[in-house]
Motif scaffolding. Sequence first.
Motif, PDB file in Angstrom:
ATOM      1  N   LEU A 101       1.375   5.822  -1.308  1.00  0.00           N
ATOM      2  CA  LEU A 101       0.421   6.832  -1.960  1.00  0.00           C
ATOM      3  C   LEU A 101       0.868   6.844  -3.552  1.00  0.00           C
ATOM      4  O   LEU A 101       1.864   6.812  -3.856  1.00  0.00           O
ATOM      5  CB  LEU A 101       1.112   8.146  -1.066  1.00  0.00           C
ATOM      6  N   THR A 131       0.958  -0.973   0.059  1.00  0.00           N
ATOM      7  CA  THR A 131       0.019  -0.046   0.059  1.00  0.00           C
ATOM      8  C   THR A 131       0.847   1.038  -0.021  1.00  0.00           C
ATOM      9  O   THR A 131       1.792   1.356   0.816  1.00  0.00           O
ATOM     10  CB  THR A 131      -0.958  -0.163   1.270  1.00  0.00           C
ATOM     11  N   LYS A 133      -4.291   6.480  -0.745  1.00  0.00           N
ATOM     12  CA  LYS A 133      -3.512   5.006  -0.687  1.00  0.00           C
ATOM     13  C   LYS A 133      -4.063   4.151  -1.848  1.00  0.00           C
ATOM     14  O   LYS A 133      -5.228   4.136  -2.085  1.00  0.00           O
ATOM     15  CB  LYS A 133      -3.977   4.626   0.548  1.00  0.00           C
TER      16      LYS A 133
END
Length: 157
Positions: free
Chosen positions: A16, A14, A22
């Motif tokens: 950005l 995960t 996200k």
Amino acid sequence: MKFPETGKKAPKFTLLDQNQNKVSLADYLGKNVVIYFYPKASTPGCTVQACGIRDSKRVFDKLNTVVIGISPDAPRRLINFTEKQDLNFTLLSDEDHAVAESYGVWGEKKFMGRVFDGIHRTTFIVDTKGILRHVMAKVKTKTHHEDVVQYIENNLI
């Protein structure tokens, strides 16, 4: 460098994106996913590679495939790259290079007599179930998009 094993689940992540949202690999279950690691946004080779992917978006869509680019750049640098090149796919920020390390693409590099740690340009192709199917360790920036499409057409469709 040791890549994850093909035939097994791709390492989860995960990160950005360029808009500071996200994004997880798990978000794309049901689609083929091309994860390509590149050294730095807005450099000549990375721009050629990204523009080839941008121009092939319709082909990737027909193949039920999304493309994700990952670099150690900060999201603000990614948004500039996206806007300047009119990119139409997701770029992710791996500033601490933890994901690059989990995929075995972070390591020693040599450039113009200098030795440093960085991302080795590598592409991973993940199927609709999240299984890593192919690793492209030798990537040609000019034909990357065509090479990926050819692999997917021959092996995942």
